[in-house]
Design a protein around this motif. Sequence first.
Motif, PDB file in Angstrom:
ATOM      1  N   GLY A  35      49.291  44.167  35.474  1.00  0.00           N
ATOM      2  CA  GLY A  35      49.007  43.765  33.522  1.00  0.00           C
ATOM      3  C   GLY A  35      47.469  45.033  33.129  1.00  0.00           C
ATOM      4  N   ASP A  36      46.662  44.193  32.412  1.00  0.00           N
ATOM      5  CA  ASP A  36      45.720  44.529  32.514  1.00  0.00           C
ATOM      6  C   ASP A  36      44.850  43.675  33.072  1.00  0.00           C
ATOM      7  OD1 ASP A  36      46.493  45.719  30.170  1.00  0.00           O
ATOM      8  OD2 ASP A  36      46.571  43.722  28.299  1.00  0.00           O
ATOM      9  N   ASP A  37      45.282  42.842  33.829  1.00  0.00           N
ATOM     10  CA  ASP A  37      44.335  42.135  34.950  1.00  0.00           C
ATOM     11  C   ASP A  37      44.773  43.079  36.509  1.00  0.00           C
ATOM     12  OD1 ASP A  37      43.687  40.425  33.016  1.00  0.00           O
ATOM     13  OD2 ASP A  37      45.756  39.325  33.835  1.00  0.00           O
ATOM     14  N   VAL A  38      43.672  42.500  37.200  1.00  0.00           N
ATOM     15  CA  VAL A  38      43.140  42.993  38.393  1.00  0.00           C
ATOM     16  C   VAL A  38      42.773  42.018  39.714  1.00  0.00           C
ATOM     17  CG1 VAL A  38      41.941  45.118  40.465  1.00  0.00           C
ATOM     18  CG2 VAL A  38      42.054  45.222  37.850  1.00  0.00           C
ATOM     19  N   THR A  39      43.723  41.746  40.346  1.00  0.00           N
ATOM     20  CA  THR A  39      43.547  41.213  41.489  1.00  0.00           C
ATOM     21  C   THR A  39      43.372  41.628  42.843  1.00  0.00           C
ATOM     22  OG1 THR A  39      45.944  40.995  42.074  1.00  0.00           O
ATOM     23  CG2 THR A  39      44.861  39.114  40.665  1.00  0.00           C
ATOM     24  N   ILE A  40      42.593  40.637  44.298  1.00  0.00           N
ATOM     25  CA  ILE A  40      42.078  41.430  45.150  1.00  0.00           C
ATOM     26  C   ILE A  40      43.326  40.538  46.425  1.00  0.00           C
ATOM     27  CG2 ILE A  40      40.193  41.718  46.687  1.00  0.00           C
ATOM     28  CD1 ILE A  40      39.790  43.045  44.457  1.00  0.00           C
ATOM     29  N   GLY A  41      44.497  41.220  47.170  1.00  0.00           N
ATOM     30  CA  GLY A  41      45.404  40.180  48.070  1.00  0.00           C
ATOM     31  C   GLY A  41      45.948  41.937  48.990  1.00  0.00           C
ATOM     32  N   TYR A  80      47.248  37.049  48.229  1.00  0.00           N
ATOM     33  CA  TYR A  80      45.727  36.829  47.471  1.00  0.00           C
ATOM     34  C   TYR A  80      45.175  36.922  49.183  1.00  0.00           C
ATOM     35  CZ  TYR A  80      47.580  36.427  43.256  1.00  0.00           C
ATOM     36  OH  TYR A  80      48.263  35.970  42.183  1.00  0.00           O
ATOM     37  N   TRP A  81      44.025  37.376  48.679  1.00  0.00           N
ATOM     38  CA  TRP A  81      42.943  38.074  49.580  1.00  0.00           C
ATOM     39  C   TRP A  81      41.651  36.483  49.270  1.00  0.00           C
ATOM     40  CZ3 TRP A  81      37.396  40.238  48.894  1.00  0.00           C
ATOM     41  CH2 TRP A  81      36.526  40.189  50.005  1.00  0.00           C
ATOM     42  N   ARG A  82      40.586  36.062  50.709  1.00  0.00           N
ATOM     43  CA  ARG A  82      40.070  34.861  51.218  1.00  0.00           C
ATOM     44  C   ARG A  82      39.073  34.771  49.208  1.00  0.00           C
ATOM     45  NH1 ARG A  82      36.374  38.224  53.577  1.00  0.00           N
ATOM     46  NH2 ARG A  82      34.546  38.503  52.748  1.00  0.00           N
ATOM     47  N   ALA A  83      39.280  35.459  48.390  1.00  0.00           N
ATOM     48  CA  ALA A  83      38.299  35.734  46.676  1.00  0.00           C
ATOM     49  C   ALA A  83      39.590  36.063  46.099  1.00  0.00           C
ATOM     50  CB  ALA A  83      37.396  36.048  46.941  1.00  0.00           C
ATOM     51  N   PRO A  84      40.618  35.485  45.225  1.00  0.00           N
ATOM     52  CA  PRO A  84      41.065  36.967  44.788  1.00  0.00           C
ATOM     53  C   PRO A  84      40.785  37.214  43.244  1.00  0.00           C
ATOM     54  CG  PRO A  84      42.106  34.727  44.480  1.00  0.00           C
ATOM     55  CD  PRO A  84      40.523  34.753  44.940  1.00  0.00           C
ATOM     56  N   GLY A  85      39.415  36.657  42.965  1.00  0.00           N
ATOM     57  CA  GLY A  85      39.342  36.978  41.549  1.00  0.00           C
ATOM     58  C   GLY A  85      38.910  35.831  41.037  1.00  0.00           C
ATOM     59  N   ASP A  86      39.314  36.281  39.441  1.00  0.00           N
ATOM     60  CA  ASP A  86      39.728  35.129  38.370  1.00  0.00           C
ATOM     61  C   ASP A  86      40.953  34.899  38.273  1.00  0.00           C
ATOM     62  OD1 ASP A  86      37.069  35.225  37.086  1.00  0.00           O
ATOM     63  OD2 ASP A  86      37.527  36.578  35.592  1.00  0.00           O
ATOM     64  N   LEU A  87      41.738  35.376  38.502  1.00  0.00           N
ATOM     65  CA  LEU A  87      43.358  35.144  38.899  1.00  0.00           C
ATOM     66  C   LEU A  87      43.704  34.799  40.439  1.00  0.00           C
ATOM     67  CD1 LEU A  87      45.142  38.113  36.571  1.00  0.00           C
ATOM     68  CD2 LEU A  87      45.058  36.123  35.587  1.00  0.00           C
ATOM     69  N   GLY A  88      44.516  33.548  40.676  1.00  0.00           N
ATOM     70  CA  GLY A  88      45.297  33.729  41.987  1.00  0.00           C
ATOM     71  C   GLY A  88      45.112  32.585  42.702  1.00  0.00           C
ATOM     72  N   ILE A  89      45.411  32.816  43.773  1.00  0.00           N
ATOM     73  CA  ILE A  89      44.800  31.460  44.666  1.00  0.00           C
ATOM     74  C   ILE A  89      45.056  32.413  45.735  1.00  0.00           C
ATOM     75  CG2 ILE A  89      46.261  29.198  45.402  1.00  0.00           C
ATOM     76  CD1 ILE A  89      48.092  28.912  43.432  1.00  0.00           C
ATOM     77  N   PRO A  90      43.631  31.723  46.310  1.00  0.00           N
ATOM     78  CA  PRO A  90      43.403  32.239  48.047  1.00  0.00           C
ATOM     79  C   PRO A  90      43.808  31.364  49.395  1.00  0.00           C
ATOM     80  CG  PRO A  90      41.644  31.018  47.095  1.00  0.00           C
ATOM     81  CD  PRO A  90      42.659  30.549  45.815  1.00  0.00           C
TER      82      PRO A  90
END
Length: 270
Positions: free
Chosen positions: A96-102, A59-69
Amino acid sequence: MKHILLPLIAALGLGAGLPAAAQTMDAVTSARVLPGWRMADGTHMAAVELRLAPGWKTYWRAPGDLGIPPRFDWRGSQNLAGVDIRWPTPRRIQQGDDVTIGYHDILVLPLHVLAQNADKGVTLSGTVDLGVCRDVCMPLTLSLSADLPAKGAPRDGRIAAALADRPLTASEAGVHAVSCTVSPGKDGQLNLRAELTLPPTGGPESAVIEAGDPNLWIAQPKLSRQGDRLIAETRLAHSGGRAFALDRSKLRLTIVGARQAVDIKGCPAG
């Protein structure tokens, strides 16, 4: 984060130039510090190189609702005054149905290192906590160390490429007419609506909004676009449930598309 397996935490001791195989589901195939080079101003440019197994993401520094930066702790270092992370452009990742940033495959994360004594080398030693995902997501703790020489090291092309692969600034991307409207929401939350003019960044777009305050939770923004006019709407709350004030000058909006990402700092009242 969904599907976190809390017992699966690996601590890996990794020296510079000596990649070590990950021991947790083969998510991380190697991790190391690239020692980099000392710059003319006495600071040092190094990097963490993380190689992920096929299908795995981090993940990126701000991954959204999912993930651990990623969270770094360099307290075991010597001759170190500070470390500033220079984040390369992240990617929009559909889970899946979610989008993260990384990121996926290989991540080279530049580290701008400030030495206490610029005439001496720096021993960089510490840990990084990060999340990795494939079909499941889990946290990892990696131990990292390297000696950063004061002289003689050439520029590393891998680090230089990661520094060049940064989000565009607002002016570089042709952003203008940025404004934010804040209104009261439910249960002490605030509603935030950001409007800006930005040409499309390619394919599906995602937005990440940061408030500059780690105590504030921000929901994944909803985006809508009409030509070059982009609107991002979200909700903010204090993690402790307390009342809070929002400093618009510290708001940071990042738009991530298929072709490019754009970093917009500050959002005046609409």
